[in-house]
Design an enzyme around this catalytic site. Structure first.
Site, PDB file in Angstrom:
ATOM      1  N   HIS A  18       0.847  -1.201   0.000  1.00 47.15           N
ATOM      2  CA  HIS A  18       0.000   0.000   0.000  1.00 47.15           C
ATOM      3  C   HIS A  18       0.881   1.249   0.000  1.00 47.15           C
ATOM      4  O   HIS A  18       0.634   2.199  -0.731  1.00 47.15           O
ATOM      5  CB  HIS A  18      -0.874   0.060   1.263  1.00 47.15           C
ATOM      6  N   LYS A  42     -15.807  -6.220   5.222  1.00 50.01           N
ATOM      7  CA  LYS A  42     -14.991  -7.262   5.831  1.00 50.01           C
ATOM      8  C   LYS A  42     -14.949  -7.000   7.330  1.00 50.01           C
ATOM      9  O   LYS A  42     -14.962  -5.856   7.770  1.00 50.01           O
ATOM     10  CB  LYS A  42     -13.546  -7.173   5.339  1.00 50.01           C
ATOM     11  N   ARG A  91      -1.903  -5.913  -8.066  1.00 46.68           N
ATOM     12  CA  ARG A  91      -0.668  -6.640  -7.764  1.00 46.68           C
ATOM     13  C   ARG A  91      -0.453  -7.777  -8.735  1.00 46.68           C
ATOM     14  O   ARG A  91       0.661  -8.056  -9.145  1.00 46.68           O
ATOM     15  CB  ARG A  91      -0.725  -7.212  -6.342  1.00 46.68           C
ATOM     16  N   SER A 129      -2.661  -7.811   3.420  1.00 46.65           N
ATOM     17  CA  SER A 129      -2.984  -7.533   4.817  1.00 46.65           C
ATOM     18  C   SER A 129      -3.317  -8.825   5.558  1.00 46.65           C
ATOM     19  O   SER A 129      -2.988  -8.960   6.738  1.00 46.65           O
ATOM     20  CB  SER A 129      -4.156  -6.564   4.899  1.00 46.65           C
TER      21      SER A 129
HETATM   22  N1  COA Z   1      -0.139  -3.773  -1.761  1.00 46.91           N
HETATM   23  C1  COA Z   1      -0.392  -4.728  -0.889  1.00 46.91           C
HETATM   24  N2  COA Z   1      -1.592  -5.246  -0.689  1.00 46.91           N
HETATM   25  C2  COA Z   1      -2.596  -4.754  -1.398  1.00 46.91           C
HETATM   26  C3  COA Z   1      -2.407  -3.744  -2.332  1.00 46.91           C
HETATM   27  C4  COA Z   1      -1.114  -3.239  -2.499  1.00 46.91           C
HETATM   28  N3  COA Z   1      -0.807  -2.275  -3.350  1.00 46.91           N
HETATM   29  N4  COA Z   1      -3.583  -3.481  -2.899  1.00 46.91           N
HETATM   30  C5  COA Z   1      -4.469  -4.293  -2.341  1.00 46.91           C
HETATM   31  N5  COA Z   1      -3.877  -5.068  -1.423  1.00 46.91           N
HETATM   32  C6  COA Z   1      -4.512  -6.119  -0.633  1.00 46.91           C
HETATM   33  C7  COA Z   1      -4.699  -5.780   0.786  1.00 46.91           C
HETATM   34  O1  COA Z   1      -3.565  -6.172   1.501  1.00 46.91           O
HETATM   35  C8  COA Z   1      -5.920  -6.558   1.162  1.00 46.91           C
HETATM   36  O2  COA Z   1      -5.560  -7.865   1.481  1.00 46.91           O
HETATM   37  P1  COA Z   1      -6.495  -8.874   2.304  1.00 46.91           P
HETATM   38  O3  COA Z   1      -7.732  -9.083   1.469  1.00 46.91           O
HETATM   39  O4  COA Z   1      -5.619 -10.026   2.410  1.00 46.91           O
HETATM   40  O5  COA Z   1      -6.813  -8.215   3.608  1.00 46.91           O
HETATM   41  C9  COA Z   1      -6.709  -6.550  -0.106  1.00 46.91           C
HETATM   42  O6  COA Z   1      -5.782  -6.370  -1.141  1.00 46.91           O
HETATM   43  C10 COA Z   1      -7.653  -5.417  -0.244  1.00 46.91           C
HETATM   44  O7  COA Z   1      -7.520  -4.495   0.791  1.00 46.91           O
HETATM   45  P2  COA Z   1      -7.392  -2.946   0.633  1.00 46.91           P
HETATM   46  O8  COA Z   1      -6.335  -2.592  -0.333  1.00 46.91           O
HETATM   47  O9  COA Z   1      -7.265  -2.418   2.019  1.00 46.91           O
HETATM   48  O10 COA Z   1      -8.725  -2.479  -0.015  1.00 46.91           O
HETATM   49  P3  COA Z   1     -10.152  -3.073   0.034  1.00 46.91           P
HETATM   50  O11 COA Z   1     -10.338  -3.911  -1.163  1.00 46.91           O
HETATM   51  O12 COA Z   1     -10.443  -3.677   1.348  1.00 46.91           O
HETATM   52  O13 COA Z   1     -10.953  -1.701  -0.098  1.00 46.91           O
HETATM   53  C11 COA Z   1     -12.893  -0.357  -0.550  1.00 46.91           C
HETATM   54  C12 COA Z   1     -12.233  -1.728  -0.515  1.00 46.91           C
HETATM   55  C13 COA Z   1     -12.786   0.339   0.773  1.00 46.91           C
HETATM   56  C14 COA Z   1     -12.250   0.496  -1.621  1.00 46.91           C
HETATM   57  C15 COA Z   1     -14.347  -0.671  -0.910  1.00 46.91           C
HETATM   58  O14 COA Z   1     -14.826  -1.707  -0.112  1.00 46.91           O
HETATM   59  C16 COA Z   1     -15.266   0.524  -0.791  1.00 46.91           C
HETATM   60  O15 COA Z   1     -15.201   1.432  -1.575  1.00 46.91           O
HETATM   61  N6  COA Z   1     -16.112   0.501   0.250  1.00 46.91           N
HETATM   62  C17 COA Z   1     -17.067   1.574   0.497  1.00 46.91           C
HETATM   63  C18 COA Z   1     -18.467   1.169   0.089  1.00 46.91           C
HETATM   64  C19 COA Z   1     -18.653   1.308  -1.379  1.00 46.91           C
HETATM   65  O16 COA Z   1     -18.564   2.384  -1.948  1.00 46.91           O
HETATM   66  N7  COA Z   1     -18.959   0.182  -2.006  1.00 46.91           N
HETATM   67  C20 COA Z   1     -19.203   0.125  -3.431  1.00 46.91           C
HETATM   68  C21 COA Z   1     -17.956  -0.214  -4.146  1.00 46.91           C
HETATM   69  S1  COA Z   1     -18.344  -1.246  -5.516  1.00 46.91           S
END
Ligand code: COA
Length: 170
Positions: A18, A42, A91, A129
């Site tokens: 990240h 989540k 990734r 994560s």
């Molecule tokens: N490097 C390392 N890990 C990464 C990464 C990077 N560059 N990019 C993504 N990841 C990993 C994370 O480690 C995490 O791993 P895990 O699943 O093992 O925990 C996973 O990918 C995703 O986590 P994160 O990057 O924190 O983002 P997310 O996918 O949880 O985020 C939101 C999602 C918040 C953007 C999304 O749920 C959202 O917008 N929510 C608000 C409600 C909404 O508007 N919903 C409609 C959207 S369709």
């Protein structure tokens, strides 16, 4: 005109992957807002407050990066901030389907908002994560996977929890 972007995520916790993406975005945009979702779909291991604190501590040396939290829809938050670029990381091929679905859903909800994908440095492409959480859970060293401030915050949190657990037994 200042060009800003939002980098949204759960950041449970923020990893070096990240962080690499945040640095890349900070070189492209005048301002980057790391937006930590409060009520993730989540179930998170770290509280919203802890996730926010860890993100803030990790980026505090980057002058054009801010950390904020949001609840509700991401596109509503972006509209409220008058920002029309969302940054997400890709990734590996396996990220594509989830990201594709999210980007197109967001586009249907808010056609004026664009999702931009950046690739983290390949040496971080395997970090997630959930693997970090598993290592924490089993008492391993997460130093090579997360920024220093995240490691230190987690160590302090664990000590605090152990202290509380200890207190209960006596
Ligand atoms: N490097 C390392 N890990 C990464 C990464 C990077 N560059 N990019 C993504 N990841 C990993 C994370 O480690 C995490 O791993 P895990 O699943 O093992 O925990 C996973 O990918 C995703 O986590 P994160 O990057 O924190 O983002 P997310 O996918 O949880 O985020 C939101 C999602 C918040 C953007 C999304 O749920 C959202 O917008 N929510 C608000 C409600 C909404 O508007 N919903 C409609 C959207 S369709």
């Amino acid at each position: 005109m200042r060009h800003s972007a939002i980098y949204p995520g759960t950041f449970d916790p923020l990893t070096l992957g990240h962080f690499d993406l945040i640095e890349r975005a900070s070189h492209i945009f005048d301002q980057v807002i790391v937006a930590v979702v409060v009520n993730s779909r989540k179930k998170t291991v770290f509280t919203a407050e802890d996730r926010l604190t860890m993100a803030k501590a990790s980026v505090k040396h980057l002058p054009n990066v801010k950390v904020d939290s949001f609840d509700g829809l991401l596109v509503d938050y972006a509209r409220h901030k008058h920002i029309h670029v969302l940054v997400r990381g890709l990734r590996a091929f396996s990220d594509f389907e989830y990201e594709f679905q999210m980007a197109l859903t967001n586009r249907k909800l808010a056609p004026e908002i664009e999702t931009l994908f950046l690739m983290p440095k390949e040496e971080f492409s395997y970090i997630s994560s959930s693997t970090v959480r598993e290592i924490v859970d089993r008492g391993g060293d997460i130093g090579r996977f997360v920024p220093g401030p995240v490691k230190r915050h987690i160590q302090r949190t664990i000590k605090r929890e152990l202290g509380e657990a200890h207190g209960h037994h006596h």
